[in-house]
Design a protein around this motif. Structure first.
Motif, PDB file in Angstrom:
ATOM      1  N   GLN A   1       0.842  -1.195   0.000  1.00 32.35           N
ATOM      2  CA  GLN A   1       0.000   0.000   0.000  1.00 32.35           C
ATOM      3  C   GLN A   1       0.880   1.249   0.000  1.00 32.35           C
ATOM      4  OE1 GLN A   1      -2.253  -0.895   3.603  1.00 32.35           O
ATOM      5  NE2 GLN A   1      -4.089  -1.263   2.384  1.00 32.35           N
ATOM      6  N   PRO A   2       0.364   2.388  -0.448  1.00 31.39           N
ATOM      7  CA  PRO A   2       1.137   3.641  -0.337  1.00 31.39           C
ATOM      8  C   PRO A   2       1.573   3.868   1.112  1.00 31.39           C
ATOM      9  CG  PRO A   2      -0.803   3.976  -1.708  1.00 31.39           C
ATOM     10  CD  PRO A   2      -0.943   2.592  -1.113  1.00 31.39           C
ATOM     11  N   GLN A   3       2.852   4.186   1.287  1.00 27.78           N
ATOM     12  CA  GLN A   3       3.459   4.374   2.610  1.00 27.78           C
ATOM     13  C   GLN A   3       3.275   3.132   3.487  1.00 27.78           C
ATOM     14  OE1 GLN A   3       3.120   8.466   4.323  1.00 27.78           O
ATOM     15  NE2 GLN A   3       1.682   8.810   2.634  1.00 27.78           N
ATOM     16  N   HIS A   4       3.188   1.972   2.830  1.00 30.81           N
ATOM     17  CA  HIS A   4       3.001   0.679   3.511  1.00 30.81           C
ATOM     18  C   HIS A   4       1.730   0.681   4.371  1.00 30.81           C
ATOM     19  CE1 HIS A   4       7.027   0.323   2.098  1.00 30.81           C
ATOM     20  NE2 HIS A   4       7.618   0.884   3.127  1.00 30.81           N
ATOM     21  N   GLY A   5       0.778   1.528   4.019  1.00 27.42           N
ATOM     22  CA  GLY A   5      -0.454   1.619   4.794  1.00 27.42           C
ATOM     23  C   GLY A   5      -0.308   2.358   6.097  1.00 27.42           C
ATOM     24  N   LEU A   6       0.893   2.866   6.379  1.00 24.12           N
ATOM     25  CA  LEU A   6       1.162   3.526   7.665  1.00 24.12           C
ATOM     26  C   LEU A   6       1.364   5.018   7.440  1.00 24.12           C
ATOM     27  CD1 LEU A   6       3.544   0.837   9.202  1.00 24.12           C
ATOM     28  CD2 LEU A   6       1.092   1.154   9.641  1.00 24.12           C
ATOM     29  N   THR A   7       0.322   5.674   6.997  1.00 23.09           N
ATOM     30  CA  THR A   7       0.364   7.122   6.807  1.00 23.09           C
ATOM     31  C   THR A   7       0.412   7.815   8.162  1.00 23.09           C
ATOM     32  OG1 THR A   7      -2.047   7.317   6.853  1.00 23.09           O
ATOM     33  CG2 THR A   7      -1.027   6.876   4.704  1.00 23.09           C
ATOM     34  N   ASP A   8       0.705   9.094   8.135  1.00 21.67           N
ATOM     35  CA  ASP A   8       0.720   9.849   9.390  1.00 21.67           C
ATOM     36  C   ASP A   8      -0.617   9.752  10.105  1.00 21.67           C
ATOM     37  OD1 ASP A   8       3.309  10.572   8.818  1.00 21.67           O
ATOM     38  OD2 ASP A   8       2.823  12.620   8.194  1.00 21.67           O
ATOM     39  N   ASP A   9      -1.708   9.856   9.331  1.00 21.42           N
ATOM     40  CA  ASP A   9      -3.036   9.793   9.951  1.00 21.42           C
ATOM     41  C   ASP A   9      -3.284   8.442  10.593  1.00 21.42           C
ATOM     42  OD1 ASP A   9      -3.599  12.390   9.205  1.00 21.42           O
ATOM     43  OD2 ASP A   9      -4.783  11.825   7.434  1.00 21.42           O
TER      44      ASP A   9
ATOM     45  N   ASN B   1      13.688  -5.625   3.999  1.00 18.15           N
ATOM     46  CA  ASN B   1      14.487  -4.544   3.410  1.00 18.15           C
ATOM     47  C   ASN B   1      13.679  -3.605   2.527  1.00 18.15           C
ATOM     48  OD1 ASN B   1      16.834  -5.371   4.679  1.00 18.15           O
ATOM     49  ND2 ASN B   1      17.491  -6.654   2.979  1.00 18.15           N
ATOM     50  N   GLU B   2      12.463  -4.029   2.169  1.00 17.97           N
ATOM     51  CA  GLU B   2      11.618  -3.174   1.328  1.00 17.97           C
ATOM     52  C   GLU B   2      10.845  -2.134   2.140  1.00 17.97           C
ATOM     53  OE1 GLU B   2       9.285  -5.117  -1.717  1.00 17.97           O
ATOM     54  OE2 GLU B   2      10.576  -6.895  -1.591  1.00 17.97           O
ATOM     55  N   VAL B   3      10.892  -2.247   3.431  1.00 16.80           N
ATOM     56  CA  VAL B   3      10.199  -1.280   4.275  1.00 16.80           C
ATOM     57  C   VAL B   3      11.014   0.008   4.308  1.00 16.80           C
ATOM     58  CG1 VAL B   3       9.311  -0.788   6.582  1.00 16.80           C
ATOM     59  CG2 VAL B   3       9.160  -3.112   5.652  1.00 16.80           C
ATOM     60  N   SER B   4      10.364   1.111   4.007  1.00 16.20           N
ATOM     61  CA  SER B   4      11.025   2.409   3.923  1.00 16.20           C
ATOM     62  C   SER B   4      11.625   2.823   5.265  1.00 16.20           C
ATOM     63  CB  SER B   4      10.013   3.454   3.454  1.00 16.20           C
ATOM     64  OG  SER B   4      10.391   4.753   3.807  1.00 16.20           O
ATOM     65  N   ASP B   5      12.876   3.297   5.224  1.00 14.09           N
ATOM     66  CA  ASP B   5      13.501   3.802   6.446  1.00 14.09           C
ATOM     67  C   ASP B   5      12.718   4.976   7.026  1.00 14.09           C
ATOM     68  OD1 ASP B   5      15.498   1.920   6.207  1.00 14.09           O
ATOM     69  OD2 ASP B   5      16.935   3.288   5.259  1.00 14.09           O
ATOM     70  N   GLU B   6      12.117   5.766   6.172  1.00 12.62           N
ATOM     71  CA  GLU B   6      11.324   6.912   6.638  1.00 12.62           C
ATOM     72  C   GLU B   6      10.120   6.440   7.450  1.00 12.62           C
ATOM     73  OE1 GLU B   6       8.796  10.733   4.842  1.00 12.62           O
ATOM     74  OE2 GLU B   6       9.803   9.331   3.489  1.00 12.62           O
ATOM     75  N   ILE B   7       9.443   5.395   6.963  1.00 12.59           N
ATOM     76  CA  ILE B   7       8.289   4.871   7.696  1.00 12.59           C
ATOM     77  C   ILE B   7       8.744   4.230   9.006  1.00 12.59           C
ATOM     78  CG2 ILE B   7       6.388   3.206   7.638  1.00 12.59           C
ATOM     79  CD1 ILE B   7       5.993   5.668   5.853  1.00 12.59           C
TER      80      ILE B   7
END
Length: 240
Positions: A49-57, A74-80
């Motif tokens: 999902q966009p942003q792995h489904g973990l948006t700020d909201d 390893n595919e999980v974004s460091d930012e998230i």
């Protein structure tokens, strides 16, 4: 009502027909289903999902985050990962399941390799309650027996737990610290070992009971995060 987000990379379910048969709607929906029945407000999120489904909201609206990953750490974004870490430090509970021990977020919070021994041989596991007064053990017998599970063995390269709740024994002879709690900032973290994708572990009533208890335990305490850095004195300081 405690708000729970169940995160799953959701890759095995797409690639492996055995996993698809065991969890036809995905591990995340299996877990969210019994949590919803237990009275929690649940949602799911997955890797693609966009942003792995973990948006700020979503993160701001989550009291407890449950994490299952294996193939695609390893595919999980460091930012998230950093956003999740900050939410834990600010009070969000985190429950890391099975192969999530190697996730970026668990490693970031532990500060160690989180490595271990493993063997997939469908062997018996006994999960012994070693801290019977802990809230996560509420309503459990002395041990939970799983007829088939993947083996995880020591040494498990994690910091010494704040509380060791469960220890597993495996048919091949290994033992493992399979239920560990930590405090990180204002947040609580619980690692729970069982849950290999080809076995129906999350359909087992006592495993579900552990996760339900863990959600209740990990729910945030209603208080502000402590203030850090330079501060003004609370009392009048004597002049020099």
């Amino acid at each position: 009502m405690v708000k729970v987000t169940v995160w799953n990379e959701n890759r095995h379910e797409q690639k492996n027909p055995v996993v698809k048969e065991v969890y036809p709607t995905g591990i995340h929906n299996a877990i969210a289903g019994f949590l919803s029945t237990a009275g929690f407000e649940t949602r799911t999120a997955t890797l693609d999902q966009p942003q792995h489904g973990l948006t700020d909201d979503v993160l701001q609206d989550t009291d407890v985050l449950i994490w299952w990953g294996h193939l695609a750490h390893n595919e999980v974004s460091d930012e998230i990962v950093e956003k999740v870490r900050q939410r834990v430090l600010n009070g969000m509970g985190l429950i890391v399941l099975h192969s999530g021990h190697f996730s970026k977020i668990f490693k970031a919070l532990m500060g160690t390799s989180c490595d271990l021994k493993w063997r997939e041989a469908g062997e018996r596991e006994r999960i012994w309650v070693v801290n019977p007064s802990h809230p996560i053990t509420k309503g459990l017998p002395e041990y939970i027996e799983l007829e088939q599970e993947e083996m995880y063995g020591e040494h498990f390269d994690i910091p010494a737990p704040d509380e060791l709740v469960f220890t597993s024994w495996f048919q091949g002879g290994e033992v493992f610290r399979s239920g560990c709690t930590y405090s990180r900032g204002n947040g609580k973290v619980f690692y729970f070992r069982p849950g290999h994708e080809t076995y129906p572990t999350y359909h087992q009533e006592l495993i579900q009971k552990v996760i339900i208890n863990a959600v209740q335990w990990a729910a945030p305490v209603e208080r502000l995060r402590p203030v850090y850095g330079n501060v003004q004195p609370l009392e009048v300081l004597a002049s020099k």
